[in-house]
Design an enzyme around this catalytic site. Structure first.
Site, PDB file in Angstrom:
ATOM      1  N   TYR A  25     -93.539 -13.960  34.863  1.00 19.13           N
ATOM      2  CA  TYR A  25     -93.050 -13.878  33.481  1.00 19.13           C
ATOM      3  C   TYR A  25     -93.154 -15.249  32.806  1.00 19.13           C
ATOM      4  O   TYR A  25     -93.591 -15.356  31.657  1.00 19.13           O
ATOM      5  CB  TYR A  25     -91.597 -13.389  33.481  1.00 19.13           C
ATOM      6  CG  TYR A  25     -90.998 -13.132  32.115  1.00 19.13           C
ATOM      7  CD1 TYR A  25     -91.107 -11.876  31.509  1.00 19.13           C
ATOM      8  CD2 TYR A  25     -90.297 -14.124  31.434  1.00 19.13           C
ATOM      9  CE1 TYR A  25     -90.532 -11.629  30.260  1.00 19.13           C
ATOM     10  CE2 TYR A  25     -89.727 -13.892  30.194  1.00 19.13           C
ATOM     11  CZ  TYR A  25     -89.847 -12.637  29.614  1.00 19.13           C
ATOM     12  OH  TYR A  25     -89.280 -12.392  28.371  1.00 19.13           O
ATOM     13  N   LYS A  79     -95.391 -16.019  29.485  1.00 22.15           N
ATOM     14  CA  LYS A  79     -94.815 -16.462  28.208  1.00 22.15           C
ATOM     15  C   LYS A  79     -95.315 -17.860  27.805  1.00 22.15           C
ATOM     16  O   LYS A  79     -95.459 -18.150  26.619  1.00 22.15           O
ATOM     17  CB  LYS A  79     -93.287 -16.417  28.269  1.00 22.15           C
ATOM     18  CG  LYS A  79     -92.729 -14.988  28.355  1.00 22.15           C
ATOM     19  CD  LYS A  79     -93.119 -14.141  27.134  1.00 22.15           C
ATOM     20  CE  LYS A  79     -92.464 -12.767  27.148  1.00 22.15           C
ATOM     21  NZ  LYS A  79     -92.804 -11.962  25.969  1.00 22.15           N
TER      22      LYS A  79
HETATM   23  N1  LIG Z   1     -83.989  -9.459  25.774  1.00 22.64           N
HETATM   24  C1  LIG Z   1     -84.118 -10.726  26.106  1.00 22.64           C
HETATM   25  O1  LIG Z   1     -83.182 -11.367  26.601  1.00 22.64           O
HETATM   26  C2  LIG Z   1     -85.426 -11.437  25.845  1.00 22.64           C
HETATM   27  C3  LIG Z   1     -85.464 -12.845  25.961  1.00 22.64           C
HETATM   28  C4  LIG Z   1     -86.666 -13.489  25.725  1.00 22.64           C
HETATM   29  C5  LIG Z   1     -87.788 -12.773  25.372  1.00 22.64           C
HETATM   30  N2  LIG Z   1     -87.728 -11.410  25.269  1.00 22.64           N
HETATM   31  C6  LIG Z   1     -88.944 -10.705  24.897  1.00 22.64           C
HETATM   32  O2  LIG Z   1     -88.688  -9.837  23.819  1.00 22.64           O
HETATM   33  C7  LIG Z   1     -89.681  -8.823  23.785  1.00 22.64           C
HETATM   34  C8  LIG Z   1     -89.031  -7.489  23.499  1.00 22.64           C
HETATM   35  O3  LIG Z   1     -88.229  -7.121  24.609  1.00 22.64           O
HETATM   36  P1  LIG Z   1     -86.767  -6.517  24.460  1.00 22.64           P
HETATM   37  O4  LIG Z   1     -85.835  -7.521  25.011  1.00 22.64           O
HETATM   38  O5  LIG Z   1     -86.561  -6.001  23.100  1.00 22.64           O
HETATM   39  O6  LIG Z   1     -86.849  -5.364  25.571  1.00 22.64           O
HETATM   40  P2  LIG Z   1     -86.865  -3.770  25.465  1.00 22.64           P
HETATM   41  O7  LIG Z   1     -87.122  -3.311  26.849  1.00 22.64           O
HETATM   42  O8  LIG Z   1     -85.610  -3.305  24.787  1.00 22.64           O
HETATM   43  O9  LIG Z   1     -88.102  -3.426  24.534  1.00 22.64           O
HETATM   44  C9  LIG Z   1     -89.421  -3.590  24.976  1.00 22.64           C
HETATM   45  C10 LIG Z   1     -90.254  -2.425  24.462  1.00 22.64           C
HETATM   46  O10 LIG Z   1     -91.613  -2.649  24.839  1.00 22.64           O
HETATM   47  C11 LIG Z   1     -92.157  -1.428  25.293  1.00 22.64           C
HETATM   48  N3  LIG Z   1     -93.258  -1.674  26.225  1.00 22.64           N
HETATM   49  C12 LIG Z   1     -93.182  -2.174  27.480  1.00 22.64           C
HETATM   50  N4  LIG Z   1     -94.395  -2.211  28.044  1.00 22.64           N
HETATM   51  C13 LIG Z   1     -95.264  -1.716  27.138  1.00 22.64           C
HETATM   52  C14 LIG Z   1     -96.655  -1.474  27.141  1.00 22.64           C
HETATM   53  N5  LIG Z   1     -97.404  -1.742  28.212  1.00 22.64           N
HETATM   54  N6  LIG Z   1     -97.226  -0.940  26.032  1.00 22.64           N
HETATM   55  C15 LIG Z   1     -96.473  -0.637  24.946  1.00 22.64           C
HETATM   56  N7  LIG Z   1     -95.147  -0.843  24.884  1.00 22.64           N
HETATM   57  C16 LIG Z   1     -94.546  -1.372  25.970  1.00 22.64           C
HETATM   58  C17 LIG Z   1     -91.003  -0.703  25.976  1.00 22.64           C
HETATM   59  O11 LIG Z   1     -91.235   0.701  26.049  1.00 22.64           O
HETATM   60  C18 LIG Z   1     -89.833  -1.074  25.076  1.00 22.64           C
HETATM   61  O12 LIG Z   1     -89.645  -0.119  24.048  1.00 22.64           O
HETATM   62  C19 LIG Z   1     -90.416  -8.912  25.132  1.00 22.64           C
HETATM   63  O13 LIG Z   1     -91.674  -9.547  24.935  1.00 22.64           O
HETATM   64  C20 LIG Z   1     -89.515  -9.780  25.978  1.00 22.64           C
HETATM   65  O14 LIG Z   1     -90.224 -10.481  26.961  1.00 22.64           O
HETATM   66  C21 LIG Z   1     -86.572 -10.727  25.493  1.00 22.64           C
END
Ligand SMILES: NC(=O)c1ccc[n+]([C@@H]2O[C@H](COP(=O)([O-])OP(=O)(O)OC[C@H]3O[C@@H](n4cnc5c(N)ncnc54)[C@H](O)[C@@H]3O)[C@@H](O)[C@H]2O)c1
Length: 253
Positions: free
Chosen positions: A157, A161
């Site tokens: 990861y 990123k």
């Molecule tokens: N939540 C956190 O703490 C956090 C922190 C830093 C970065 N992020 C980043 O934020 C972004 C959004 O994540 P989130 O936290 O909202 O999580 P989440 O799991 O709530 O949402 C992610 C969405 O992406 C979709 N997804 C996953 N793989 C996929 C694919 N191969 N094709 C199409 N859709 C796909 C999932 O179905 C889901 O709806 C991600 O890139 C994650 O790495 C999240």
């Protein structure tokens, strides 16, 4: 300054849940027409329904964005339904198992890199011609605290990123004279549905405790979405290549 997003065409990936869902709703509130792309058909449809209930305009495209055919379908839907692509938000992502490099399987590495890094590359490449023809475009990528440091996730990861950060900066530099901007947010811990599948805890939050202790408050998806919308808007017209932490000061420690 007005956002300038009224009537604009915005693709948001991972828009069925968490940060992407909040961003899709926020763009629709600004009057943008939204392509809701997600692996999960049910949640993508739910986001579209929510937008339409508020008199907004959206369409869902379902599938794995790691696949070229799905990427092509997302870009084609934006062009055929709405006439082009003004904003691309590469947000879909998956967590790894917080494994140290020596414990990362080929399968875990390939999947995390495919979804978090290759998919944004593929979709950006697919929409760039439309942005270049229009002479304008804004790309906003969702990186992570793990794109800035080595202590916020596992090796796969973290590498993915950091890759997103590099992709963003390269885009910003190479297309800066053609009306295209590329920026990223680097969220800290955010209350979403992301799966944190901890293998055995050896490198999990407990082991990384001293670092995770600096996280501060967990943010809400809407707090991340507001910054995504800002970076895509005319208010950010001179911001290009920025990686903006949205983390209550974690990156400042
Ligand atoms: N939540 C956190 O703490 C956090 C922190 C830093 C970065 N992020 C980043 O934020 C972004 C959004 O994540 P989130 O936290 O909202 O999580 P989440 O799991 O709530 O949402 C992610 C969405 O992406 C979709 N997804 C996953 N793989 C996929 C694919 N191969 N094709 C199409 N859709 C796909 C999932 O179905 C889901 O709806 C991600 O890139 C994650 O790495 C999240």
């Amino acid at each position: 300054m007005a956002s300038g997003l009224e009537g604009r065409v915005v693709i948001v990936t991972g828009a069925g849940s968490g940060i992407g869902r909040a961003a899709a709703l926020a763009f629709a509130q600004e009057g943008a027409r939204v392509v809701v792309a997600d692996l999960n058909a049910e949640s993508a449809a739910a986001t579209v329904q929510e937008i339409e209930k508020a008199d907004g305009t959206a369409v869902a495209v379902t599938g794995d964005l790691g696949e070229q055919s799905v990427v092509d379908q997302v870009a084609a839907t934006a062009v055929e339904r709405f006439g082009g692509v003004d904003v691309l938000v590469n947000n879909a992502g998956i967590m790894d198992r917080m494994s140290a490099l020596g414990e990362v399987s080929d399968a875990e590495w390939d999947r995390v890199i495919r979804v978090n890094l290759t998919a944004p590359f593929l979709l950006t490449r697919a929409v760039l011609p439309h942005m270049l023809t229009a002479g304008r475009g804004a790309i906003v990528n969702t990186a992570s605290e793990a794109g800035l440091r080595g202590s916020a996730a596992g090796a796969a990861y973290t590498a993915s990123k950091h890759g997103v950060v590099g992709l963003t900066k390269s885009l910003a530099v190479m297309y800066r004279n053609q009306g295209i901007r590329a920026n990223a947010i680097a969220p800290g811990g955010t209350r979403t549905g992301i799966q944190i599948d901890l293998a055995d805890g050896a490198h999990g939050p407990a082991a990384l405790g001293p670092y995770f202790g600096n996280v501060g408050q967990v943010s809400e998806p809407e707090e991340q979405a507001a910054v995504i919308v800002f970076l895509a808007s005319d208010a950010a017209s001179n911001i290009n290549g920025a990686i903006l932490p949205v983390d209550n000061g974690w990156a400042a420690v």
